[in-house]
Design an enzyme around this catalytic site. Structure first.
Site, PDB file in Angstrom:
ATOM      1  N   ARG A  16     -12.670 -92.517 -16.716  1.00  0.00           N
ATOM      2  CA  ARG A  16     -13.886 -92.858 -17.454  1.00  0.00           C
ATOM      3  C   ARG A  16     -13.870 -92.366 -18.905  1.00  0.00           C
ATOM      4  NH1 ARG A  16     -17.434 -90.528 -12.565  1.00  0.00           N
ATOM      5  NH2 ARG A  16     -15.460 -89.418 -12.253  1.00  0.00           N
ATOM      6  N   GLY A  78      -8.139 -87.622  -4.976  1.00  0.00           N
ATOM      7  CA  GLY A  78      -9.453 -87.036  -4.721  1.00  0.00           C
ATOM      8  C   GLY A  78      -9.448 -85.524  -4.774  1.00  0.00           C
ATOM      9  N   ARG A 332      -4.794 -73.642 -48.951  1.00  0.00           N
ATOM     10  CA  ARG A 332      -3.988 -74.260 -47.879  1.00  0.00           C
ATOM     11  C   ARG A 332      -3.118 -73.223 -47.162  1.00  0.00           C
ATOM     12  NH1 ARG A 332      -1.044 -78.576 -51.095  1.00  0.00           N
ATOM     13  NH2 ARG A 332       0.051 -78.756 -49.106  1.00  0.00           N
ATOM     14  N   LYS A 350      -1.560 -73.001 -52.461  1.00  0.00           N
ATOM     15  CA  LYS A 350      -0.775 -73.255 -51.239  1.00  0.00           C
ATOM     16  C   LYS A 350       0.382 -72.288 -51.150  1.00  0.00           C
ATOM     17  CE  LYS A 350       2.857 -75.349 -50.922  1.00  0.00           C
ATOM     18  NZ  LYS A 350       4.083 -76.160 -50.974  1.00  0.00           N
ATOM     19  N   SER A 404      -4.526 -72.223 -71.045  1.00  0.00           N
ATOM     20  CA  SER A 404      -5.032 -73.481 -70.475  1.00  0.00           C
ATOM     21  C   SER A 404      -3.969 -74.554 -70.506  1.00  0.00           C
ATOM     22  CB  SER A 404      -6.232 -73.969 -71.287  1.00  0.00           C
ATOM     23  OG  SER A 404      -7.274 -73.044 -71.150  1.00  0.00           O
TER      24      SER A 404
HETATM   25  C1  UD1 Z   1     -17.280 -84.169  -8.488  1.00  0.00           C
HETATM   26  C2  UD1 Z   1     -17.979 -83.992  -7.133  1.00  0.00           C
HETATM   27  C3  UD1 Z   1     -19.472 -84.157  -7.326  1.00  0.00           C
HETATM   28  C4  UD1 Z   1     -19.981 -83.144  -8.338  1.00  0.00           C
HETATM   29  C5  UD1 Z   1     -19.186 -83.251  -9.651  1.00  0.00           C
HETATM   30  C6  UD1 Z   1     -19.534 -82.088 -10.536  1.00  0.00           C
HETATM   31  C7  UD1 Z   1     -16.369 -84.753  -5.477  1.00  0.00           C
HETATM   32  C8  UD1 Z   1     -16.001 -85.875  -4.569  1.00  0.00           C
HETATM   33  N1  UD1 Z   1     -17.465 -84.977  -6.221  1.00  0.00           N
HETATM   34  O1  UD1 Z   1     -17.512 -85.490  -8.919  1.00  0.00           O
HETATM   35  O2  UD1 Z   1     -20.136 -83.975  -6.113  1.00  0.00           O
HETATM   36  O3  UD1 Z   1     -21.353 -83.356  -8.572  1.00  0.00           O
HETATM   37  O4  UD1 Z   1     -17.764 -83.191  -9.414  1.00  0.00           O
HETATM   38  O5  UD1 Z   1     -19.005 -82.239 -11.811  1.00  0.00           O
HETATM   39  O6  UD1 Z   1     -15.724 -83.751  -5.472  1.00  0.00           O
HETATM   40  N2  UD1 Z   1      -9.504 -83.921  -9.702  1.00  0.00           N
HETATM   41  C9  UD1 Z   1      -8.207 -83.689  -9.295  1.00  0.00           C
HETATM   42  N3  UD1 Z   1      -7.581 -84.601  -8.539  1.00  0.00           N
HETATM   43  C10 UD1 Z   1      -8.169 -85.737  -8.098  1.00  0.00           C
HETATM   44  C11 UD1 Z   1      -9.512 -85.982  -8.510  1.00  0.00           C
HETATM   45  C12 UD1 Z   1     -10.154 -85.056  -9.302  1.00  0.00           C
HETATM   46  O7  UD1 Z   1      -7.621 -82.662  -9.665  1.00  0.00           O
HETATM   47  O8  UD1 Z   1      -7.531 -86.499  -7.385  1.00  0.00           O
HETATM   48  C13 UD1 Z   1     -10.168 -82.944 -10.594  1.00  0.00           C
HETATM   49  C14 UD1 Z   1     -10.552 -83.546 -11.916  1.00  0.00           C
HETATM   50  O9  UD1 Z   1      -9.529 -83.318 -12.895  1.00  0.00           O
HETATM   51  C15 UD1 Z   1     -11.843 -82.801 -12.261  1.00  0.00           C
HETATM   52  C16 UD1 Z   1     -12.398 -82.387 -10.911  1.00  0.00           C
HETATM   53  O10 UD1 Z   1     -11.358 -82.531  -9.959  1.00  0.00           O
HETATM   54  O11 UD1 Z   1     -11.598 -81.645 -13.040  1.00  0.00           O
HETATM   55  C17 UD1 Z   1     -13.586 -83.257 -10.486  1.00  0.00           C
HETATM   56  O12 UD1 Z   1     -13.166 -84.602 -10.438  1.00  0.00           O
HETATM   57  P1  UD1 Z   1     -14.066 -85.776 -11.008  1.00  0.00           P
HETATM   58  O13 UD1 Z   1     -13.347 -87.058 -10.803  1.00  0.00           O
HETATM   59  O14 UD1 Z   1     -14.556 -85.457 -12.346  1.00  0.00           O
HETATM   60  O15 UD1 Z   1     -15.267 -85.729  -9.943  1.00  0.00           O
HETATM   61  P2  UD1 Z   1     -16.766 -86.171 -10.186  1.00  0.00           P
HETATM   62  O16 UD1 Z   1     -16.884 -87.630 -10.004  1.00  0.00           O
HETATM   63  O17 UD1 Z   1     -17.273 -85.593 -11.442  1.00  0.00           O
HETATM   64 MG    MG Z   2     -16.353 -84.729 -13.048  1.00  0.00          MG
END
Ligand code: UD1
Ligand code: MG
Length: 454
Positions: A16, A78, A332, A350, A404
């Site tokens: 996003r 996830g 600088r 500089k 100057s």
């Molecule tokens: C997540 C939570 C949500 C919470 C929100 C808070 C879940 C399913 N949802 O949503 O409930 O309100 O955070 O900000 O957990 N990441 C990984 N690997 C992945 C996916 C994500 O390392 O495969 C990391 C991302 O880099 C990020 C964090 O996990 O730092 C959260 O992931 P993000 O996709 O931002 O989750 P949200 O949709 O914000």
């Molecule tokens: Mg998030």
């Protein structure tokens, strides 16, 4: 807690953000988001810290500090799958696991402390941080039962009308009892999108009758998770306000907070005044009783006590005490300015050292030069440091007087106490106590010793 390990999830794609840069490396007040989270953790926990990173995030290693360990999540499947990558490092080595997201830069260490306290005091299986003071869109909603116990977290995308109306949201910060956590993670089924949601552990724990506790976050916006550049701007604004408030409470006058930008790593001494439209950025350190701005931009610079910098730009410069710069000058990288130097308007320096008490009032360029103390650099005088191929040095001795519009064609030396006439083009070294004039400049006479003057 001695038996605690912390894990920061930072391997998400950050789709996003629409960016080629991994999301958690986007900066808030000059510091990558993940570094803000690391610092908050480090304020309450000095033990093991694991960062879950995507395969292509070498830059992330630099942000997390030497004490962090890294595991790679091969595919962003996830938040639950991300946490699972830390299992091999932590299973049987930590009894409690704190989990944070790398995209919540505003998280406060005081909230982490309260989370730890509650988790310890209740002996819960899971304790999570929640908030009802952020816009809930995009965040997981906290579902409670009739007696107020947390029973589920429903992701925004899956929320029905009733859940969407819930104002309390999930911060993405949790404490888990490790013994339960690792096997439970393996039992999760994927969501409709194919991702494994960490948040589904809440329902699992509560359904099994295990203790699920929660703690409310303190500050407004503290738990803001940055998923889009709109949220990045919101985080920036909130962090900026927090930084300005801290400096004001520490004794810095900020005349107009609305137009003052102080990045996270900057330090400012007591009784310094920052005037409107001023930016202090990077690793800048400012001394006491300075006056900065209006309209100054100061990057990665060190400024001694009692300096005055009006409408000027400094990058990688080092100023001793009581230096005046501006308006409209540019210092600088590699510039070192000693005490009580006056640099007026439209000057550029500089990679040079300028000695104590030297004056350079108007329209000058000093590059690749060593300038002694109490030198006068006249209006429009410049060092011609570049011959088209090489950069060459200019050395100006103590108490010299550069007339100057003098052109100092480097490499060249002007001896101590010597003068150059207005408009002279100095192509040969000038011995001490001499006067040169013309183009090319030639010696006119030895200067008379001061005791011979009338
Ligand atoms: C997540 C939570 C949500 C919470 C929100 C808070 C879940 C399913 N949802 O949503 O409930 O309100 O955070 O900000 O957990 N990441 C990984 N690997 C992945 C996916 C994500 O390392 O495969 C990391 C991302 O880099 C990020 C964090 O996990 O730092 C959260 O992931 P993000 O996709 O931002 O989750 P949200 O949709 O914000
Ligand atoms: Mg998030």
């Amino acid at each position: 807690m001695d038996d605690l390990a912390a894990v920061i999830l930072a391997a998400g794609r950050g789709t996003r953000m629409r960016s080629s840069l991994p999301k958690v490396l986007h900066t808030v007040c000059g510091k990558p988001m993940v570094s803000h989270v690391v610092d908050a953790v480090r304020a309450v926990h000095s033990g093991r810290l694991v960062v879950v990173a995507s395969p292509e995030s070498d830059a992330l290693r630099q942000c997390a500090g030497d004490s962090a360990e890294f595991v790679v999540q091969a595919q962003p499947r996830g938040t639950a799958d991300a946490l699972l990558q830390a299992e091999n490092l932590l299973r049987d080595r930590a009894a409690q696991v704190m989990v944070l997201c790398g995209d919540t830069p505003l998280i406060l260490s005081s909230s982490l402390s309260r989370l730890l306290e509650r988790h310890q005091a209740t002996g819960a299986t899971v304790t999570l941080l929640t908030s009802d003071s952020v816009p809930p869109e995009g965040l997981g909603r906290i579902v409670r039962d009739g007696s107020g116990r947390v029973v589920d977290v429903v992701e925004d995308a899956d929320a029905g009308e009733r859940e969407s109306a819930i104002a309390e949201v999930n911060a993405g910060v949790y404490l888990f009892r490790a013994e339960w956590l690792w096997p439970a993670l393996r039992e999760l089924s994927p969501s409709a999108t194919g991702e494994y949601y960490l948040t589904n552990l809440i329902k699992m724990a509560s359904g099994a009758g295990l203790g699920v506790e929660s703690v409310g976050s303190e500050g407004a916006l503290e738990i803001l998770g940055v998923n889009t550049r709109v949220q990045l701007a919101q985080a920036e604004q909130a962090m900026r306000q927090r930084i300005l408030t801290n400096w004001m409470l520490a004794g810095v006058t900020i005349v107009d907070p609305a137009t003052t930008y102080i990045e996270a790593e900057v330090t400012v001494g007591q009784d310094t005044t920052v005037y409107p439209n001023t930016t202090l950025a990077g690793r800048t350190r400012v001394g006491e009783r300075c006056a900065l701005g209006p309209g100054s931009m100061i990057y990665d610079s060190v400024i001694g006590d009692g300096c005055k910098i009006i409408a000027s730009m400094l990058e990688g410069a080092h100023l001793d005490a009581s230096v005046e710069v501006g308006p409209f000058s540019h210092l600088r990288p590699g510039t070192v300015i000693e005490e009580e130097v006056h640099i007026g308007n439209y000057a550029e320096v500089k990679n040079s050292r300028v000695g104590r008490g030297t004056k350079m009032g108007h329209f000058s360029y000093v590059g690749d030069a060593d300038v002694g103390h109490d030198v006068n650099i006249g209006a429009g005088a410049i060092t011609c440091n570049f011959d088209g191929v090489n950069k060459n040095r200019t050395v100006i001795g103590d108490n010299a007087f550069i007339g100057s519009d003098t052109m100092l064609v480097a490499p060249v030396r002007v001896g101590a106490r010597s003068s150059t006439g207005a408009g002279s083009v100095v192509t040969r070294d000038v011995p001490p106590d001499s006067l040169v004039v013309g183009a090319p400049a030639r010696a006119v006479r030895k200067k008379r010793a001061p005791e011979q003057t009338e």
